[in-house]
Write a protein that holds these residues in place. Structure first.
Motif, PDB file in Angstrom:
ATOM      1  N   ALA A 149     -26.885 -23.075  17.053  1.00 43.39           N
ATOM      2  CA  ALA A 149     -27.100 -22.030  18.064  1.00 43.39           C
ATOM      3  C   ALA A 149     -28.497 -22.064  18.660  1.00 43.39           C
ATOM      4  N   GLY A 150     -29.339 -22.971  18.205  1.00 42.60           N
ATOM      5  CA  GLY A 150     -30.671 -23.088  18.759  1.00 42.60           C
ATOM      6  C   GLY A 150     -31.683 -22.102  18.219  1.00 42.60           C
ATOM      7  N   LEU A 151     -31.381 -21.497  17.074  1.00 40.62           N
ATOM      8  CA  LEU A 151     -32.315 -20.542  16.474  1.00 40.62           C
ATOM      9  C   LEU A 151     -33.396 -21.290  15.697  1.00 40.62           C
ATOM     10  N   SER A 152     -34.598 -20.764  15.734  1.00 42.09           N
ATOM     11  CA  SER A 152     -35.664 -21.272  14.877  1.00 42.09           C
ATOM     12  C   SER A 152     -35.851 -20.306  13.711  1.00 42.09           C
ATOM     13  N   ILE A 153     -36.107 -20.852  12.524  1.00 43.70           N
ATOM     14  CA  ILE A 153     -36.221 -20.047  11.300  1.00 43.70           C
ATOM     15  C   ILE A 153     -37.625 -20.213  10.735  1.00 43.70           C
ATOM     16  N   THR A 154     -38.276 -19.110  10.464  1.00 43.10           N
ATOM     17  CA  THR A 154     -39.571 -19.134   9.784  1.00 43.10           C
ATOM     18  C   THR A 154     -39.424 -18.481   8.412  1.00 43.10           C
ATOM     19  N   ARG A 232     -28.093 -10.295  19.554  1.00 37.38           N
ATOM     20  CA  ARG A 232     -28.099 -11.758  19.610  1.00 37.38           C
ATOM     21  C   ARG A 232     -27.963 -12.351  18.211  1.00 37.38           C
ATOM     22  N   GLY A 233     -28.575 -11.722  17.225  1.00 39.83           N
ATOM     23  CA  GLY A 233     -28.453 -12.207  15.861  1.00 39.83           C
ATOM     24  C   GLY A 233     -27.018 -12.139  15.364  1.00 39.83           C
ATOM     25  N   ARG A 234     -26.334 -11.046  15.679  1.00 38.69           N
ATOM     26  CA  ARG A 234     -24.934 -10.923  15.265  1.00 38.69           C
ATOM     27  C   ARG A 234     -24.053 -11.937  15.993  1.00 38.69           C
ATOM     28  N   ALA A 235     -24.330 -12.156  17.269  1.00 34.64           N
ATOM     29  CA  ALA A 235     -23.504 -13.083  18.054  1.00 34.64           C
ATOM     30  C   ALA A 235     -23.626 -14.517  17.552  1.00 34.64           C
ATOM     31  N   THR A 236     -24.776 -14.877  17.032  1.00 35.96           N
ATOM     32  CA  THR A 236     -25.009 -16.254  16.574  1.00 35.96           C
ATOM     33  C   THR A 236     -24.780 -16.432  15.075  1.00 35.96           C
ATOM     34  N   GLY A 237     -24.450 -15.364  14.341  1.00 33.94           N
ATOM     35  CA  GLY A 237     -24.284 -15.479  12.890  1.00 33.94           C
ATOM     36  C   GLY A 237     -25.577 -15.766  12.174  1.00 33.94           C
TER      37      GLY A 237
END
Length: 292
Positions: A149-154, A232-237
């Motif tokens: 989904a293109g999320l970055s995680i820190t 947006r967080g819910r939509a992308t899991g």
């Protein structure tokens, strides 16, 4: 059987220690004015268990509470657990009404005052492939979509006041949904006492936070504390991805178990499905019992 209320390594956690029996948890409650004590239970020199006891005055009464304890060494027989639980109040240096928590084990006499339940626990000692294969099929498929989904995680320790805006979002979410949790004052004291014993994972989209999860660390166990997810967080899991990344990070650091908290399919079916779908196993806790 010997019970030592002044062990030399009182700050150390026994293997398998849940949050409520950890040294930092006791230190946080002491900072709020609650007295705490540590008792080691031994037989022939071998340590069978460790109990952290929180002592509070309620009017003329003194209550000694052992939340989710004692924590037993591996392989302690049920008969020995029962003997130790009976001996613990008698060995204490003060008289009190005792409340034995849901992990006490053994048969014990007393008045049940809180029903038992289940907690969901992730085994972090297994390899990454085994942990991933333990996930339910639909949960794993949602994780795969979140990974693309293109999320970055820190991942970093909680830092206040830097992360206060995230906590404010969780506080608003809590009010809107009406669920209960430890107050943020508890978390602030924890962060002051053990600033490196938190793990905050944040999912960002285009640099903006869309979800986070916060874990409290009490080696060799970690406990999920709180989290937040926006639209947006819910939509992308995002929460599934955050939990997976947290399990990877914690396993790499040598943690053995991740406690995800209560699993109650009747009261919180959706949250329980999420926890068990992640590969967590339910573990039954006994009732909390009052005894003298």
């Amino acid at each position: 059987m010997e019970i030592d209320f002044d062990p030399p390594d009182a700050s150390a956690n026994f293997p398998g220690t849940p949050l409520q029996q950890s040294g930092t948890y006791a230190a946080v409650l002491r900072s709020f004015g609650c007295h705490s004590a540590v008792a080691d239970i031994r037989s022939d020199g071998a340590r069978l268990a460790r109990a952290r006891i929180l002592v509070r005055g309620i009017g003329p009464l003194r209550l000694a509470w052992v939340p989710r304890g004692p924590v037993w060494a591996h392989g302690v027989a049920r008969a020995d657990q029962s003997r130790a639980l009976a001996a613990l109040p008698r060995a204490a240096p003060w008289c009190a009404l005792w409340a034995m928590g849901g992990d006490a084990g053994g048969a014990r006499r007393g008045l049940p005052v809180a029903r038992g339940g289940n907690v969901a626990e992730l085994d972090l000692t297994q390899g990454e492939q085994l942990r991933r294969s333990a996930q339910h099929g639909k949960w794993r498929n949602r994780l795969k979509r979140a990974e693309t989904a293109g999320l970055s995680i820190t991942a970093a320790p909680l830092e206040l006041p830097r992360d206060a805006v995230l906590l404010a979002r969780e506080r608003a979410q809590r009010r809107a949904r009406g669920y209960a949790a430890l107050p943020h004052a508890f978390l602030e004291r924890w962060q002051n006492i053990a600033p490196q014993d938190t793990l905050l994972l944040t999912a960002k989209d285009g640099g903006a936070p869309v979800a986070f999860m916060l874990f409290l660390l009490h080696t060799p166990t970690a406990t999920y504390h709180l989290g937040w997810s926006g639209e947006r967080g819910r939509a992308t899991g995002a929460h599934g991805l955050l939990l997976w990344r947290a399990s990877q990070e914690l396993a790499a650091r040598g943690y053995h178990r991740l406690d995800l908290g209560h699993a109650d399919p009747q009261r919180t079916p959706g949250i329980t499905r999420f926890k068990l779908g992640a590969g967590a196993a339910p573990r039954a806790l006994g009732a909390t019992t009052l005894c003298l």
